[in-house]
Design a protein around this motif. Structure first.
Motif, PDB file in Angstrom:
ATOM      1  N   UNK A  69      45.387   1.632  38.522  1.00  0.00           N
ATOM      2  CA  UNK A  69      45.021   0.458  39.318  1.00  0.00           C
ATOM      3  C   UNK A  69      45.871  -0.730  38.872  1.00  0.00           C
ATOM      4  N   UNK A  70      46.208  -1.582  39.832  1.00  0.00           N
ATOM      5  CA  UNK A  70      46.895  -2.831  39.537  1.00  0.00           C
ATOM      6  C   UNK A  70      48.378  -2.724  39.265  1.00  0.00           C
ATOM      7  N   UNK A  71      48.962  -1.520  39.412  1.00  0.00           N
ATOM      8  CA  UNK A  71      50.400  -1.336  39.174  1.00  0.00           C
ATOM      9  C   UNK A  71      51.073  -0.863  40.455  1.00  0.00           C
ATOM     10  N   UNK A  72      52.322  -1.275  40.642  1.00  0.00           N
ATOM     11  CA  UNK A  72      53.091  -0.870  41.817  1.00  0.00           C
ATOM     12  C   UNK A  72      53.283   0.654  41.798  1.00  0.00           C
ATOM     13  N   UNK A  73      53.108   1.277  42.961  1.00  0.00           N
ATOM     14  CA  UNK A  73      53.252   2.731  43.096  1.00  0.00           C
ATOM     15  C   UNK A  73      54.255   3.011  44.211  1.00  0.00           C
ATOM     16  N   UNK A  74      55.114   3.980  44.037  1.00  0.00           N
ATOM     17  CA  UNK A  74      56.098   4.297  45.075  1.00  0.00           C
ATOM     18  C   UNK A  74      55.472   4.979  46.289  1.00  0.00           C
ATOM     19  N   UNK A  75      54.180   5.234  46.220  1.00  0.00           N
ATOM     20  CA  UNK A  75      53.393   5.741  47.347  1.00  0.00           C
ATOM     21  C   UNK A  75      53.867   7.117  47.786  1.00  0.00           C
ATOM     22  N   UNK A  76      53.697   8.059  46.920  1.00  0.00           N
ATOM     23  CA  UNK A  76      54.111   9.435  47.161  1.00  0.00           C
ATOM     24  C   UNK A  76      54.868   9.925  45.955  1.00  0.00           C
TER      25      UNK A  76
END
Length: 190
Positions: A69-76
């Motif tokens: 939570x709260x961290x940037x994710x490359x979304x996949x």
């Protein structure tokens, strides 16, 4: 002097082999575990497309653990997810011009930020530390926040798709993302 020159050439050859052979091989192997998928939508003359790699849950807790939570994710997985539109559209109350964007998210327990970024990096995470993204906030074009919906049944494979919902005699279009017991829906208007 000749020995030093041979040593330097040897180091350059090893580094080149790592970048030209080993890393592409690792990337191709990773794609076997998180296959590429595409979602398409024609929205009043505009074509929308999302390309992403779909990892599996495999018994893991996804959001809050594997994806913090709260961290940037490359979304996949693998390369960053991309979102393409052939005409200007509205994401909630903001305009997104035609183009191809990388799609990033910042998951939280109750809401997510969804980020459309004008830069599309090669892999999405650093080659040394797979937990560090290559996202550059200076290229963020549009950021919206959407609520989280909890699912009754967990979703095994990450699913990013377009959903058309009929509500009060009105048709609404959404970009949705579902994985594990979490779902978000991003409203899209032409």
């Amino acid at each position: 002097m000749k020995l030093l020159k041979k040593f330097i050439i040897g180091i350059v050859v090893i580094v080149a082999l790592i970048y030209l052979v080993a890393i592409p091989y690792i990337h191709s192997e990773a794609k076997k575990f998180s296959p590429s998928k595409t979602a398409l939508l024609v929205l009043k003359g505009s074509e929308l497309e999302v390309d992403y790699s779909s990892p599996s849950k495999k018994g893991r807790v996804i959001f809050g653990e594997l994806v913090p939570f709260g961290k940037i994710w490359r979304t996949g997985a693998n390369e960053p997810t991309t979102f393409t539109t052939t005409q200007a559209i509205h994401i909630i109350d903001k305009t997104l011009p035609p183009g191809k964007y990388s799609l990033w998210t910042i998951p939280n327990k109750d809401s997510w930020q969804v980020i459309f970024n004008t830069k599309i990096p090669d892999w999405g995470v650093t080659r040394v530390d797979g937990n560090q993204t290559t996202h550059e906030s200076k290229h963020d074009y549009l950021i919206v926040e959407v609520p989280v919906k909890k699912l009754k049944e967990p979703v095994e494979d990450l699913a990013i798709q377009f959903e058309i919902v009929k509500e009060n005699q009105q048709t609404l279009d959404f970009l949705s993302l579902a994985w594990d017991s979490t779902k978000i829906m991003v409203p899209i208007y032409k």
